[in-house]
Motif scaffolding. Structure first.
Motif, PDB file in Angstrom:
ATOM      1  N   VAL A 103     -26.517 -23.448 -30.373  1.00 11.67           N
ATOM      2  CA  VAL A 103     -27.143 -23.637 -29.066  1.00 11.67           C
ATOM      3  C   VAL A 103     -28.027 -24.870 -29.174  1.00 11.67           C
ATOM      4  CG1 VAL A 103     -28.556 -22.644 -27.244  1.00 11.67           C
ATOM      5  CG2 VAL A 103     -27.171 -21.140 -28.698  1.00 11.67           C
ATOM      6  N   ARG A 104     -27.729 -25.905 -28.379  1.00 10.59           N
ATOM      7  CA  ARG A 104     -28.522 -27.130 -28.474  1.00 10.59           C
ATOM      8  C   ARG A 104     -29.176 -27.452 -27.133  1.00 10.59           C
ATOM      9  NH1 ARG A 104     -27.555 -31.064 -25.634  1.00 10.59           N
ATOM     10  NH2 ARG A 104     -29.157 -32.301 -26.702  1.00 10.59           N
ATOM     11  N   GLY A 105     -30.082 -28.451 -27.195  1.00  8.27           N
ATOM     12  CA  GLY A 105     -30.762 -28.901 -25.995  1.00  8.27           C
ATOM     13  C   GLY A 105     -31.575 -30.144 -26.282  1.00  8.27           C
ATOM     14  N   TRP A 106     -32.274 -30.610 -25.241  1.00 12.83           N
ATOM     15  CA  TRP A 106     -33.204 -31.729 -25.368  1.00 12.83           C
ATOM     16  C   TRP A 106     -34.631 -31.178 -25.351  1.00 12.83           C
ATOM     17  CZ3 TRP A 106     -31.099 -36.137 -26.687  1.00 12.83           C
ATOM     18  CH2 TRP A 106     -29.827 -36.488 -26.221  1.00 12.83           C
ATOM     19  N   LEU A 107     -35.492 -31.810 -26.141  1.00 13.12           N
ATOM     20  CA  LEU A 107     -36.915 -31.499 -26.112  1.00 13.12           C
ATOM     21  C   LEU A 107     -37.667 -32.785 -25.805  1.00 13.12           C
ATOM     22  CD1 LEU A 107     -39.315 -29.556 -26.560  1.00 13.12           C
ATOM     23  CD2 LEU A 107     -39.274 -30.240 -28.987  1.00 13.12           C
ATOM     24  N   MET A 108     -38.384 -32.797 -24.694  1.00 11.29           N
ATOM     25  CA  MET A 108     -39.214 -33.930 -24.332  1.00 11.29           C
ATOM     26  C   MET A 108     -40.653 -33.601 -24.717  1.00 11.29           C
ATOM     27  SD  MET A 108     -37.604 -35.206 -20.693  1.00 11.29           S
ATOM     28  CE  MET A 108     -38.539 -36.749 -20.754  1.00 11.29           C
TER      29      MET A 108
END
Length: 697
Positions: free
Chosen positions: A446-451
């Motif tokens: 499970v991946r994503g972006w972190l700002m």
């Protein structure tokens, strides 16, 4: 902390926005549709700009009117076609309908091409080698000509009748009623069309104007006469996709074949001279659409997908055939991605496609000879509006990411990218962005972006906002002006943008995670990646919130009923009671097709209202027909029933917009949206005092 336009809502909304791109036939220039904030801050004005397509030069504005222009396309001669409600000096001064306009490549003023009483909805197709153009326009069902349509509209207007009689389902779409007019595809031949000085009789009785006779006013003889290519369409041409052969003689259209409450998409060929129609592909249980035609006019490409069922999602396939439908075959069968756009390469030996992939949206080359798909771009951007430069090679497109709004670029054949001039310079965006991922309980990635905000560290950990995307078959991979995480980052929040099960860009198996079970893997995937991010030293795991819109709102409601780990939850345009939603949404048959009755009950958030311990900010627009406002009304009623104090007060809030749709689009309303969201989050996550936005009274 450095200043950026995202430190101020006013500065953010004042940023110009590039919304669309069209490439000229010779590949030398691109036309951009650019939106800028109106002086009173209550909407956006759109204009067309031209920029050199080789990376040199400067942008130049082409159009300027109070009504604005959009939907640009090129004729073979390089004239620019667009749709605008600007005033037509020879038409009815009170008419505010949008029409088709033509701006000559040689210069001068734009001239109107149509004067339809109901206006033009958009440009459907333009031939590469002839003057044939097809537009989408709506006519009243009883009208057998554009003149009769104008007369009927006048009678309804004079009688002040707004009633609609429906004979089929559906009756609404997204944010508007379907009716009383029906969309048609109208053919226009621009060959030989030239400016003339009209005779007095040509301007005295244009369509929709004053007419003392009993007969409808004739259509202006100085304009190309529209040819109805889809007479008596019913709802079959709603959202139709179309492509013209280079010579303009044949239109390939994806139209809806009605069936019970819905319909299947089929491909038809229409002779633009006679209107004769031939069905090319019609398969019960399948939707066939997105037609594109090769530059030599011999090959047809299209998308084909079986109807999804509760058993799982179906694949989105890419097919090609001869123009008459012969020899149909699938290409790139092992390519586990869903094409979001298709175009033929310059030499017609491959298709140029875009697709979601791993939180990005690259450009791909799909060979027609059975060769392996080739990824052309390898950066962190998502590409749209890809135009093929047949003269100079390569491509021109818009690209964006979460640190750059859409901007025009040139893509060389080897994938090298060169930014083009733009009237909307890229703004500075606060903070940084990193890839993050986690492993779910079943081993899935499970991946994503972190700002991250500037200064986030182990010494100063940032509060975390979990933002859940809509769809649900979608991905966090491109800039959004509606839900913009940079505004939260500028206020010191870290923002997690995850792609849980059901998200695109990771293969069919990932989409299937949580299919017919939205409260299962999508929920546990979100918790797994949130756990992973909260373990970072630069994140404060004690100060977190969750928020989402549409499906993201559904999931926000589900989260609220299943955990109290978050201090606040924002639920926008959310699904609350699935038994209610599936019969009131604008396309109920789809939702009933992908859920079993048992799953719809089991995974309905409303069943867990008593377990909610987290303050909710409920947001909804009354003109939302995809997720009707009844969802928010029932959610608010249920919260009050189970959680209101004796004096009726609650920790929850309900922000309601009587005149907005699924998204809050008017800039003054969007500003209030962010003010309310940040006030709510600051109260519950940061411990600040509640501050009611001033314009909410």
């Amino acid at each position: 902390m450095s200043d950026t336009p995202f430190d101020s809502l006013d500065d953010c909304f004042a940023l110009p926005r590039v919304e669309a791109l069209a490439l000229s036939p010779d590949g030398s220039r691109a036309v951009l549709t650019v939106a800028t904030l109106k002086k009173d801050g209550t909407g956006y004005e759109r204009a067309l700009w031209t920029v050199p397509a080789d990376g040199s030069g400067a942008p130049r504005r082409l159009t300027r009117s109070a009504k604005g222009e959009a939907g640009a396309a090129f004729t073979p001669a390089g004239d620019v076609l667009f749709v605008s409600a600007r005033a037509d000096a020879e038409g009815d001064a009170t008419d505010e309908s949008a029409q088709l306009w033509q701006l000559p490549a040689t210069g001068g003023e734009a001239r109107p091409v149509t004067r339809l009483a109901g206006g033009v909805d958009g440009i459907a197709a333009v031939a590469e080698q002839s003057g044939q153009v097809v537009v989408a326009a709506s006519l009243l069902p009883s009208a057998d000509s554009v003149e009769a349509d104008a007369a009927l509209r006048t009678k309804r207007k004079e009688a002040k009748v707004a009633a609609m009689l429906h004979e089929t389902y559906p009756i609404r779409y997204w944010d508007h009623d379907l009716g009383p007019a029906q969309p048609h595809l109208l053919g226009l031949d621009l060959a030989g069309f030239a400016d003339t000085i009209p005779a007095p009789e040509d301007t005295a009785t244009d369509a929709g104007g004053e007419d003392d006779s009993a007969d409808p006013s004739p259509y202006p003889p100085t304009l190309p006469r529209p040819i109805d290519l889809t007479p008596q369409p019913g709802r079959s041409v709603d959202n139709a996709e179309a492509a013209l052969t280079p010579d303009g003689r044949t239109l390939i259209a994806a139209i809806t074949q009605p069936e019970e409450r819905g319909g299947r998409s089929v491909l038809v060929a229409i002779d633009t001279a006679t209107g004769e129609r031939t069905t090319l592909f019609d398969e019960p249980g399948f939707d066939i659409g997105s037609p594109v035609i090769s530059h030599d006019g011999t090959v047809l490409a299209f998308g084909r997908a079986a109807r999804s069922t509760p058993a799982g999602p179906s694949d989105e396939e890419v097919w090609v055939s001869a123009l008459d439908g012969a020899g149909a075959r699938r290409i790139a069968p092992a390519w586990d991605r869903w094409a979001t756009s298709l175009a033929f390469a310059a030499d017609d030996t491959a298709l140029i496609a875009t697709a979601d992939q791993d939180g990005r949206g690259p450009v791909f080359r799909l060979p027609l000879d059975g060769g392996e798909p080739e990824q052309l771009t390898h950066d962190d951007f998502t590409y749209t509006h890809v135009g093929v430069d047949r003269a100079g090679g390569g491509y021109v497109a818009l690209r964006s990411s979460y640190i750059a709004p859409p901007h025009p670029v040139r893509i060389a054949p080897d994938g090298a990218v060169t930014p083009l001039a733009s009237p909307a310079p890229l703004p500075d965006v606060p903070g940084t962005i990193v890839d993050v991922e986690a492993t779910a309980a079943d081993g899935a990635r499970v991946r994503g972006w972190l700002m991250l905000p500037e200064g986030a560290s182990a010494d100063i950990p940032a509060p975390l906002l979990l933002w859940i995307h809509g769809g649900p078959v979608a991905s966090w991979n491109a800039w959004s002006w509606r839900w913009n995480p940079a505004l939260a980052v500028a206020r010191g929040y870290a923002v997690l943008l995850p792609d849980p099960g059901l998200s695109t860009g990771y293969g069919l198996d990932h989409i299937a995670r949580g299919w017919n079970a939205w409260g299962a893997e999508p929920y546990t995937d979100l918790l797994a990646i949130t756990d992973a991010v909260e373990a970072r030293p630069d994140i404060d795991e004690t100060r977190t919130a969750a928020m989402g819109g549409s499906f993201g709102g559904y999931m926000a409601n589900w989260v609220a009923g299943h955990t109290d780990r978050f201090r606040a939850i924002v639920t926008h345009a959310s699904l609350w009671a699935l038994d209610q939603f599936q019969g009131t949404t604008d396309h109920s048959v789809y939702w009933q097709r992908i859920f079993t009755p048992e799953a719809m009950i089991e995974h309905s958030p409303h069943r867990h209202v008593e377990s909610i311990r987290t303050p909710l900010l409920v947001i909804h627009g009354d003109k939302d027909y995809r997720v009707p406002v009844g969802e928010a009304l029932r959610l608010w009623s249920d919260l009050a029933e189970h959680h209101a104090a004796e004096d009726g007060t609650m920790a929850h809030r309900f922000l309601y917009y009587p005149d907005e749709n699924h998204w809050i689009l008017k800039p003054q309303h969007a500003k209030v949206w962010y003010e309310t969201v940040f006030a709510f989050l600051d109260q519950h996550v940061l411990g600040a005092d509640w501050v009611r936005p001033r314009l909410l009274g």
